[in-house]
Motif scaffolding. Structure first.
Motif, mmCIF file in Angstrom:
data_model
loop_
_atom_site.group_PDB
_atom_site.id
_atom_site.type_symbol
_atom_site.label_atom_id
_atom_site.label_comp_id
_atom_site.label_asym_id
_atom_site.label_seq_id
_atom_site.Cartn_x
_atom_site.Cartn_y
_atom_site.Cartn_z
ATOM 1 N N TRP A 47 0.827 -1.210 0.000
ATOM 2 C CA TRP A 47 0.000 0.000 0.000
ATOM 3 C C TRP A 47 0.864 1.263 0.000
ATOM 4 C CZ3 TRP A 47 -3.360 -1.935 4.660
ATOM 5 C CH2 TRP A 47 -4.095 -3.066 4.250
ATOM 6 N N ILE A 48 2.046 1.153 0.598
ATOM 7 C CA ILE A 48 2.974 2.296 0.600
ATOM 8 C C ILE A 48 3.896 2.237 -0.620
ATOM 9 C CG2 ILE A 48 4.839 3.439 1.865
ATOM 10 C CD1 ILE A 48 3.653 2.242 4.437
ATOM 11 N N GLY A 49 4.431 1.038 -0.892
ATOM 12 C CA GLY A 49 5.451 0.901 -1.927
ATOM 13 C C GLY A 49 4.962 1.154 -3.336
ATOM 14 N N CYS A 50 3.739 0.696 -3.672
ATOM 15 C CA CYS A 50 3.232 0.886 -5.043
ATOM 16 C C CYS A 50 3.004 2.371 -5.362
ATOM 17 C CB CYS A 50 1.962 0.063 -5.248
ATOM 18 S SG CYS A 50 2.290 -1.720 -5.315
ATOM 19 N N PRO A 51 2.291 3.127 -4.498
ATOM 20 C CA PRO A 51 2.172 4.567 -4.775
ATOM 21 C C PRO A 51 3.527 5.276 -4.763
ATOM 22 C CG PRO A 51 0.525 3.873 -3.166
ATOM 23 C CD PRO A 51 1.466 2.728 -3.356
ATOM 24 N N TRP A 52 4.416 4.827 -3.868
ATOM 25 C CA TRP A 52 5.766 5.416 -3.806
ATOM 26 C C TRP A 52 6.476 5.250 -5.140
ATOM 27 C CZ3 TRP A 52 8.529 7.362 0.616
ATOM 28 C CH2 TRP A 52 9.891 7.594 0.386
ATOM 29 N N LEU A 53 6.455 4.032 -5.676
ATOM 30 C CA LEU A 53 7.093 3.780 -6.967
ATOM 31 C C LEU A 53 6.459 4.612 -8.079
ATOM 32 C CD1 LEU A 53 7.829 -0.055 -7.298
ATOM 33 C CD2 LEU A 53 9.455 1.835 -7.434
ATOM 34 N N LEU A 54 5.133 4.661 -8.087
ATOM 35 C CA LEU A 54 4.425 5.408 -9.126
ATOM 36 C C LEU A 54 4.779 6.891 -9.084
ATOM 37 C CD1 LEU A 54 2.358 5.426 -11.397
ATOM 38 C CD2 LEU A 54 0.568 5.720 -9.668
ATOM 39 N N LEU A 55 4.760 7.464 -7.889
ATOM 40 C CA LEU A 55 5.088 8.889 -7.750
ATOM 41 C C LEU A 55 6.549 9.165 -8.115
ATOM 42 C CD1 LEU A 55 3.183 9.771 -4.442
ATOM 43 C CD2 LEU A 55 2.647 10.567 -6.760
ATOM 44 N N THR A 56 7.437 8.230 -7.759
ATOM 45 C CA THR A 56 8.854 8.404 -8.090
ATOM 46 C C THR A 56 9.062 8.389 -9.602
ATOM 47 O OG1 THR A 56 9.507 7.340 -6.009
ATOM 48 C CG2 THR A 56 11.181 7.530 -7.713
ATOM 49 N N ILE A 57 8.386 7.445 -10.275
ATOM 50 C CA ILE A 57 8.502 7.365 -11.734
ATOM 51 C C ILE A 57 7.963 8.636 -12.393
ATOM 52 C CG2 ILE A 57 7.655 6.152 -13.778
ATOM 53 C CD1 ILE A 57 7.780 3.567 -12.056
ATOM 54 N N VAL A 58 6.822 9.119 -11.905
ATOM 55 C CA VAL A 58 6.247 10.359 -12.438
ATOM 56 C C VAL A 58 7.207 11.522 -12.228
ATOM 57 C CG1 VAL A 58 4.403 12.063 -12.119
ATOM 58 C CG2 VAL A 58 3.848 9.626 -12.214
ATOM 59 N N ALA A 59 7.814 11.583 -11.024
ATOM 60 C CA ALA A 59 8.742 12.675 -10.713
ATOM 61 C C ALA A 59 9.987 12.616 -11.593
ATOM 62 C CB ALA A 59 9.133 12.615 -9.240
ATOM 63 N N VAL A 60 10.470 11.395 -11.893
ATOM 64 C CA VAL A 60 11.637 11.247 -12.759
ATOM 65 C C VAL A 60 11.290 11.695 -14.177
ATOM 66 C CG1 VAL A 60 13.178 9.566 -13.842
ATOM 67 C CG2 VAL A 60 12.729 9.439 -11.392
ATOM 68 N N GLU A 61 10.147 11.243 -14.678
ATOM 69 C CA GLU A 61 9.729 11.600 -16.034
ATOM 70 C C GLU A 61 9.511 13.106 -16.179
ATOM 71 O OE1 GLU A 61 9.482 9.667 -18.747
ATOM 72 O OE2 GLU A 61 10.309 8.016 -17.575
ATOM 73 N N ALA A 62 9.033 13.733 -15.109
ATOM 74 C CA ALA A 62 8.765 15.172 -15.159
ATOM 75 C C ALA A 62 10.015 16.005 -14.899
ATOM 76 C CB ALA A 62 7.684 15.537 -14.146
ATOM 77 N N GLY A 63 11.108 15.337 -14.516
ATOM 78 C CA GLY A 63 12.348 16.058 -14.246
ATOM 79 C C GLY A 63 12.373 16.773 -12.913
ATOM 80 N N TRP A 64 11.508 16.354 -11.995
ATOM 81 C CA TRP A 64 11.464 17.021 -10.694
ATOM 82 C C TRP A 64 12.618 16.592 -9.794
ATOM 83 C CZ3 TRP A 64 5.603 15.580 -9.969
ATOM 84 C CH2 TRP A 64 4.835 16.341 -10.879
ATOM 85 N N ILE A 65 13.100 15.378 -9.989
ATOM 86 C CA ILE A 65 14.211 14.881 -9.168
ATOM 87 C C ILE A 65 15.299 14.364 -10.091
ATOM 88 C CG2 ILE A 65 12.852 14.307 -7.118
ATOM 89 C CD1 ILE A 65 12.681 11.451 -8.090
ATOM 90 N N ASP A 66 16.518 14.405 -9.608
ATOM 91 C CA ASP A 66 17.647 13.974 -10.435
ATOM 92 C C ASP A 66 18.499 12.967 -9.670
ATOM 93 O OD1 ASP A 66 19.521 13.685 -12.373
ATOM 94 O OD2 ASP A 66 20.485 15.628 -12.052
ATOM 95 N N GLN A 67 19.361 13.463 -8.807
ATOM 96 C CA GLN A 67 20.282 12.583 -8.090
ATOM 97 C C GLN A 67 19.565 11.685 -7.088
ATOM 98 O OE1 GLN A 67 23.244 15.137 -6.361
ATOM 99 N NE2 GLN A 67 24.329 15.432 -8.301
ATOM 100 N N ALA A 68 18.410 12.115 -6.594
ATOM 101 C CA ALA A 68 17.679 11.322 -5.599
ATOM 102 C C ALA A 68 16.853 10.219 -6.230
ATOM 103 C CB ALA A 68 16.777 12.241 -4.784
ATOM 104 N N ALA A 69 16.772 10.160 -7.562
ATOM 105 C CA ALA A 69 15.898 9.207 -8.238
ATOM 106 C C ALA A 69 16.268 7.754 -7.908
ATOM 107 C CB ALA A 69 15.941 9.436 -9.745
#
Length: 199
Positions: A47-69
């Motif tokens: 319940w935590i990990g799936c939304p976490w992964l989804l949000l991380t992927i969205v953030a990477v695609e949008a360029g919001w995060i770089d080194q923390a990806a």
């Protein structure tokens, strides 16, 4: 639950059991953890990990995060994979009650381990902790290292996530009292050290 389930790991568990049994030692009960019950007990990680992964992927695609990806992705993958890893470990685990001791055998991740507790070294009172879905923890020793996968945070040690834990407690109590043959004749036909090695 009184037999080893047929999986890719069963042959290795049987070999380890046969090697671990002492001459003349009689197996009263053998079984494995309820891996599905343990996996569902930890399903909150999904319940935590799936939304976490989804949000991380969205953030990477949008360029919001770089080194923390990378660390954020690895953390999400770990949360999603953890219950499945526990299931795999349970499939490579075997619990034994003999007329001399309780044993926990593992062949997980290429490491063969045997943990034993003599009947006379067990706690005076065995404790059952219900975890739902008909499964529970049967604790029969205390003061153990909390690093063990079979020990809780207080040092209570025993069989984790077993079906019908109250029946196993009765079998273990009868074994300690020396009355297993009289009280549980249908369970006393398990392999002995010599018979198991010839199986």
């Amino acid at each position: 639950m009184d037999e080893i389930r047929d999986t890719l790991f069963s042959a290795g568990l049987r070999r380890l059991r046969d090697e671990a049994l002492q001459d003349g030692e009689r197996v009263i009960w053998q079984g494995q953890p309820d891996g599905l019950a343990r996996m569902l007990m930890w399903r909150w990680l999904w319940w935590i990990g799936c939304p976490w992964l989804l949000l991380t992927i969205v953030a990477v695609e949008a360029g919001w995060i770089d080194q923390a990806a990378h660390p954020l992705l690895m953390l999400g993958i770990a949360m999603v994979a953890a219950p499945l890893v526990m299931l795999l470990q349970d499939l490579q685990t075997l619990y034994l009650i003999t007329d001399r001791r309780a044993l926990i055998l593992r062949t997980a991740w290429g490491r063969r381990t045997v943990s034993q507790t003599p009947l006379e070294a067990m706690d005076a009172v065995f404790e059952i902790l219900d975890i739902g879905r008909g499964a529970g923890h049967l604790n029969f020793a205390s003061g153990r290292s909390t690093r063990s996968p079979d020990t809780d945070y207080t040092g209570r040690y025993g069989f984790r996530c077993v079906r019908d834990a109250s029946r196993l407690r009765d079998i273990l109590e009868a074994a300690r009292a020396g009355g297993t043959r009289r009280s549980y004749p249908e369970k006393a036909a398990g392999p002995t050290g010599a018979a198991a090695r010839n199986a």
